[in-house]
Design a protein around this motif. Sequence first.
Motif, short mmCIF file in Angstrom:
data_model
loop_
_atom_site.label_atom_id
_atom_site.label_comp_id
_atom_site.label_asym_id
_atom_site.label_seq_id
_atom_site.Cartn_x
_atom_site.Cartn_y
_atom_site.Cartn_z
N VAL A 9 0.84 -1.21 0.00
CA VAL A 9 0.00 0.00 0.00
C VAL A 9 0.87 1.25 0.00
CG1 VAL A 9 -1.67 1.34 1.36
CG2 VAL A 9 -2.00 -1.13 1.07
N GLN A 10 1.90 1.27 0.83
CA GLN A 10 2.79 2.44 0.90
C GLN A 10 3.53 2.64 -0.42
OE1 GLN A 10 2.70 4.68 3.35
NE2 GLN A 10 1.09 3.39 4.18
N ILE A 11 3.97 1.56 -1.04
CA ILE A 11 4.64 1.67 -2.34
C ILE A 11 3.67 2.24 -3.37
CG2 ILE A 11 5.60 0.30 -4.26
CD1 ILE A 11 6.79 -1.57 -2.03
N LEU A 12 2.45 1.71 -3.39
CA LEU A 12 1.45 2.19 -4.35
C LEU A 12 1.12 3.66 -4.13
CD1 LEU A 12 -0.90 -0.93 -4.45
CD2 LEU A 12 0.59 -0.10 -6.29
N LYS A 13 1.07 4.09 -2.87
CA LYS A 13 0.80 5.51 -2.58
C LYS A 13 1.93 6.39 -3.13
CE LYS A 13 -2.24 5.11 1.40
NZ LYS A 13 -2.44 5.37 2.82
N GLN A 14 3.17 5.94 -2.99
CA GLN A 14 4.29 6.73 -3.51
C GLN A 14 4.24 6.80 -5.04
OE1 GLN A 14 6.22 8.57 -1.57
NE2 GLN A 14 5.00 7.76 0.10
N LEU A 15 3.93 5.68 -5.68
CA LEU A 15 3.83 5.67 -7.13
C LEU A 15 2.65 6.50 -7.62
CD1 LEU A 15 4.68 1.95 -7.91
CD2 LEU A 15 6.12 3.96 -8.33
N GLU A 16 1.57 6.53 -6.86
CA GLU A 16 0.41 7.35 -7.21
C GLU A 16 0.79 8.84 -7.18
OE1 GLU A 16 -3.56 8.48 -8.12
OE2 GLU A 16 -2.59 6.54 -8.27
N ALA A 17 1.59 9.21 -6.18
CA ALA A 17 2.03 10.61 -6.08
C ALA A 17 2.98 10.99 -7.21
CB ALA A 17 2.70 10.85 -4.72
N ASP A 18 3.86 10.05 -7.59
CA ASP A 18 4.83 10.32 -8.67
C ASP A 18 5.27 8.98 -9.25
OD1 ASP A 18 6.86 11.04 -10.40
OD2 ASP A 18 8.10 12.01 -8.88
N GLY A 19 4.69 8.61 -10.38
CA GLY A 19 4.99 7.35 -11.03
C GLY A 19 6.42 7.23 -11.51
N ARG A 20 7.14 8.36 -11.57
CA ARG A 20 8.54 8.34 -12.01
C ARG A 20 9.52 8.27 -10.84
NH1 ARG A 20 9.21 13.59 -15.23
NH2 ARG A 20 8.16 14.30 -13.37
N MET A 21 8.99 8.17 -9.62
CA MET A 21 9.84 8.13 -8.43
C MET A 21 10.76 6.91 -8.48
SD MET A 21 8.70 8.15 -4.42
CE MET A 21 7.99 9.78 -4.55
N PRO A 22 12.07 7.12 -8.30
CA PRO A 22 13.00 5.98 -8.31
C PRO A 22 12.70 5.02 -7.16
CG PRO A 22 14.19 8.06 -8.50
CD PRO A 22 12.76 8.40 -8.17
N TYR A 23 12.90 3.72 -7.45
CA TYR A 23 12.67 2.71 -6.42
C TYR A 23 13.52 2.98 -5.19
CZ TYR A 23 10.29 -0.12 -10.02
OH TYR A 23 9.44 -0.59 -10.98
#
Length: 150
Positions: A9-23
């Motif tokens: 869920v936390q990973i998905l929230k970060q990707l929702e905020a910025d799909g280009r965010m580096p892993y």
Amino acid sequence: MNIIDDFDVQILKQLEADGRMPYRTIATMLGVSNTMVHQRIARLIEQGILTGIKPVLDEKKIGYDWGAFTGITLEKDHDSNRIIEELKAIPEVTECYYITGNYTLYIKIVAKNHEHMRRILYDKIDNIPGIAKTDSIIELGCAFKRNLIL
């Protein structure tokens, strides 16, 4: 059964905020390894929970000022697969749903202006064999658009 935990869920929230965010940035924020984030995202994709990371366009900013939601009544519901394939060939049709009620399908159309919208409806959609009737509602702007909030 697709099970997601709090890290997912936390990973998905970060990707929702910025799909280009580096892993590695996500890993640092969550206090986990870069490998764990990579493996979790790969698993979410493999399970079909995360279907891709792609740009979200603002149609109005690229010249498509008109939008409509159109209910489609078919002459025969068993023609729906063929008709859906023909709708997919119309670039301005951006969404298509099976629904219950008065219509068989419900689509979202974007157009540059009212004349463009008329051509899409009358010249393209209404000419698809098997479509009995369309009923459109013009949209005046999107109040919000989002993914499911986890």
